[in-house]
Design an enzyme around this catalytic site. Structure first.
Site, PDB file in Angstrom:
ATOM      1  N   GLY A 250       0.756  -1.239   0.000  1.00 36.24           N
ATOM      2  CA  GLY A 250       0.000   0.000   0.000  1.00 36.24           C
ATOM      3  C   GLY A 250       0.788   1.290   0.000  1.00 36.24           C
ATOM      4  N   GLU A 291       4.098  -6.495   1.634  1.00 34.94           N
ATOM      5  CA  GLU A 291       3.603  -6.842   0.292  1.00 34.94           C
ATOM      6  C   GLU A 291       3.545  -5.624  -0.623  1.00 34.94           C
ATOM      7  OE1 GLU A 291      -0.308  -8.290   1.138  1.00 34.94           O
ATOM      8  OE2 GLU A 291       0.388  -9.996   2.308  1.00 34.94           O
ATOM      9  N   GLY A 293       3.646  -3.378  -3.890  1.00 36.06           N
ATOM     10  CA  GLY A 293       3.513  -3.608  -5.329  1.00 36.06           C
ATOM     11  C   GLY A 293       3.862  -2.330  -6.066  1.00 36.06           C
ATOM     12  N   ARG A 294       2.938  -1.379  -5.970  1.00 35.66           N
ATOM     13  CA  ARG A 294       3.088  -0.112  -6.693  1.00 35.66           C
ATOM     14  C   ARG A 294       4.445   0.547  -6.471  1.00 35.66           C
ATOM     15  NH1 ARG A 294      -1.271   3.248  -7.843  1.00 35.66           N
ATOM     16  NH2 ARG A 294      -2.473   2.056  -6.313  1.00 35.66           N
ATOM     17  N   ARG A 330      -6.019   3.540 -15.547  1.00 33.62           N
ATOM     18  CA  ARG A 330      -6.016   4.275 -14.270  1.00 33.62           C
ATOM     19  C   ARG A 330      -6.660   5.673 -14.365  1.00 33.62           C
ATOM     20  NH1 ARG A 330      -2.193   5.723 -11.773  1.00 33.62           N
ATOM     21  NH2 ARG A 330      -2.967   5.293  -9.706  1.00 33.62           N
ATOM     22  N   TYR A 334      -9.737   5.752 -11.876  1.00 34.33           N
ATOM     23  CA  TYR A 334      -9.533   6.435 -10.584  1.00 34.33           C
ATOM     24  C   TYR A 334      -9.260   7.922 -10.749  1.00 34.33           C
ATOM     25  CZ  TYR A 334      -7.706   1.641  -9.643  1.00 34.33           C
ATOM     26  OH  TYR A 334      -7.497   0.300  -9.564  1.00 34.33           O
ATOM     27  N   CYS A 360     -14.069   3.999 -28.069  1.00 32.77           N
ATOM     28  CA  CYS A 360     -15.360   4.688 -28.160  1.00 32.77           C
ATOM     29  C   CYS A 360     -15.989   4.891 -26.788  1.00 32.77           C
ATOM     30  CB  CYS A 360     -16.295   3.895 -29.053  1.00 32.77           C
ATOM     31  SG  CYS A 360     -15.613   3.730 -30.689  1.00 32.77           S
ATOM     32  N   GLU A 361     -15.361   5.696 -25.963  1.00 29.40           N
ATOM     33  CA  GLU A 361     -15.873   6.054 -24.637  1.00 29.40           C
ATOM     34  C   GLU A 361     -15.376   7.468 -24.363  1.00 29.40           C
ATOM     35  OE1 GLU A 361     -17.326   4.118 -22.099  1.00 29.40           O
ATOM     36  OE2 GLU A 361     -17.204   2.145 -23.039  1.00 29.40           O
ATOM     37  N   TYR A 389      -0.168  -1.437 -12.157  1.00 30.87           N
ATOM     38  CA  TYR A 389      -1.589  -1.409 -12.487  1.00 30.87           C
ATOM     39  C   TYR A 389      -1.821  -0.801 -13.874  1.00 30.87           C
ATOM     40  CZ  TYR A 389      -1.599  -2.455  -7.559  1.00 30.87           C
ATOM     41  OH  TYR A 389      -1.331  -3.038  -6.336  1.00 30.87           O
TER      42      TYR A 389
HETATM   43  N1  PLP Z   1      -1.449  -6.858  -0.677  1.00 26.75           N
HETATM   44  C1  PLP Z   1      -2.780  -6.933  -0.863  1.00 26.75           C
HETATM   45  C2  PLP Z   1      -3.553  -7.923  -0.083  1.00 26.75           C
HETATM   46  C3  PLP Z   1      -3.425  -6.083  -1.771  1.00 26.75           C
HETATM   47  O1  PLP Z   1      -4.745  -6.160  -1.955  1.00 26.75           O
HETATM   48  C4  PLP Z   1      -2.638  -5.134  -2.501  1.00 26.75           C
HETATM   49  C5  PLP Z   1      -3.266  -4.179  -3.428  1.00 26.75           C
HETATM   50  O2  PLP Z   1      -4.249  -3.570  -3.186  1.00 26.75           O
HETATM   51  C6  PLP Z   1      -1.256  -5.110  -2.283  1.00 26.75           C
HETATM   52  C7  PLP Z   1      -0.692  -5.989  -1.370  1.00 26.75           C
HETATM   53  C8  PLP Z   1      -0.351  -4.191  -3.023  1.00 26.75           C
HETATM   54  O3  PLP Z   1      -0.667  -2.882  -2.834  1.00 26.75           O
HETATM   55  P1  PLP Z   1       0.285  -1.735  -3.434  1.00 26.75           P
HETATM   56  O4  PLP Z   1       0.481  -2.028  -4.863  1.00 26.75           O
HETATM   57  O5  PLP Z   1      -0.474  -0.506  -3.194  1.00 26.75           O
HETATM   58  O6  PLP Z   1       1.566  -1.801  -2.660  1.00 26.75           O
END
Ligand code: PLP
Length: 431
Positions: A250, A291, A293-294, A330, A334, A360-361, A389
């Protein structure tokens, strides 16, 4: 903090006045010529740097960075990180197969999150020997126990608790409030752990939390961790000793970073995040999982697209590109901001334009009323910070082919996914 961490690496730069935008040491013009557009381009250097920032920030304790596969699930990006010791956070059987294909040796470093797992997905993950299931409901825990009994393996699990912490982010990517579909009410967790501890097919292994995505402040992470640790301590007093605390992902990035002279460096952000988590964990002896990701992949990627034409409608000017919302959703989904940079800037004054795709949107736009230096049909522009994403949420809407992807490292580049063709689109259909 070491000075080298403060000046973190920026992969997308013009290498000199009048030159084309580069990724690491490779010109985006060269890549567009070789592979066509739209094209996703990623910097391996930055991905590894970001992964390293987390690994370094938590070096003082037993930890595992489980990269969130959903952010960008391309095999080469998974392999790149697995080779540096990363684990993975998955949310589907398909993501598990990706990890097993890219880095079979890393399957023991996989945590399986997600609010609805099927029996078939659970079986596959149990057989593969993943590290932990992050369980989101009592019904799921029952199913896990049943499948574990059937396969005669003990399932390590963590309850994903919902800490009821507010994280300031877009409502679609906020997950840590009681009103959201995610996790188990933290007040019910002790009871569920107690019951599970009596089941010989379940091992209460950890506790997990994930409060949302694109969170810019460290405070909510600290608040969530405090609640989780309190619960883990209570369980310990009852004789249920969890080995792992999973803080989820997150941590957000600054999509306006290049325009903001006061922007905090990514390394400083990671330090701040780590400090908030460490403070909450103080005195609690456990392995930490995170965890992200982004934060690891977003700024390492750009979507390179060619201008098809520039059109005026009344007072508005539309820059129509060959990339569309199916390639990068995105902004439409969002209202997300992506900086847009001409690959070879022309001279002249910036003007307010809408940058849109051919789908076409009316919602198919990348930017509205954006000040952009002059561009003409045939020019290349790059949508920055598109590594997370982006491709992972792409689709074939309007029967468009999904883009190719290239991974750059220094002066080397290689195709990691070819552009789709009509045969890919029609492969699963029966007329
Ligand atoms: N872990 C879980 C369970 C998630 O649902 C998400 C994304 O929403 C992530 C990790 C990765 O989040 P982020 O890409 O914001 O770090």
């Amino acid at each position: 903090m070491s000075p080298d961490l403060q000046n973190s690496f920026r992969p997308f730069q013009h290498s000199g006045a009048g030159s084309a935008l580069h990724c690491d040491g490779v010109s985006l013009e060269t890549l567009a010529k070789q592979y066509g557009t739209p094209l996703y381009v990623y910097s391996a250097t930055q991905i590894l740097e970001r992964l390293g920032m987390f690994q370094q920030a938590f070096a003082g304790r037993d930890h595992l960075v489980c990269y969130a596969v959903k952010a960008n699930s391309s095999l080469a990006i998974l392999k790149l990180q697995a080779d540096r010791g990363a684990g993975f956070d998955i949310v589907s059987g398909g993501e598990l197969e990706r990890v097993m294909k890219a880095a079979p040796q890393a399957v023991g470093r996989v945590v399986f999150s997600g609010v609805g797992k099927t029996a078939a997905e659970i079986d596959r993950a149990l057989e593969a020997g993943i590290l932990e299931f992050n369980v989101e409901s009592e019904a799921e825990l029952e199913l896990l126990a049943m499948r574990a009994r059937k396969l005669k393996v003990k399932a390590r699990f963590a309850l994903r608790v919902n800490p009821d912490v507010f994280a300031e982010t877009h409502p679609y990517i906020s997950t840590g409030l009681r009103e959201h579909k995610f996790g188990i009410d933290i007040r019910k967790a002790v009871e569920i752990y107690r019951a599970a501890a009596r089941n010989k097919w379940l091992e209460p292994y950890g506790i997990s939390v994930h409060i949302g995505s694109q969170i810019r402040s460290a405070d909510p992470f600290g608040a969530a961790m405090e609640r989780v640790c309190k619960l883990a301590m209570q369980l310990k007093r009852e004789g249920i000793r969890l080995k792992v605390v999973d803080a989820g992902g997150g941590l957000g990035i600054d999509y306006h970073e290049r325009a903001d002279a006061k922007a905090v460096s990514p390394a400083a952000k990671v330090q701040e995040y780590a400090a908030a988590i460490e403070k909450a964990l103080e005195g609690f002896d456990c392995k930490l999982l995170i965890e992200p990701g982004r934060f690891i992949v977003a700024q390492a990627g750009a979507l390179v697209t060619r201008v098809l034409n520039v059109k005026k409608n009344g007072k508005k000017t539309f820059v129509i590109t060959d990339a569309a919302m199916n390639d990068l959703i995105r902004p439409a989904l969002y209202q997300a901001y992506h900086e847009i940079v001409p690959v070879r800037p022309r001279s002249g004054r910036a003007r307010a334009v809408d940058v849109v795709g051919p789908v076409c949107e009316t919602g198919d736009f990348f930017a509205r009323d954006r000040m952009l230096k002059p561009v003409e049909a045939g020019d290349l522009v790059a949508l920055l910070d598109a590594g997370a994403y982006g491709m992972a949420q792409s689709s074939n809407y309007n029967s468009r082919f999904r883009p190719a992807e290239v991974l750059v490292e220094g002066k080397q580049q290689r195709l990691i996914r070819r552009r789709e063709e009509i045969k890919d689109l029609l492969a699963t259909e029966i007329a």
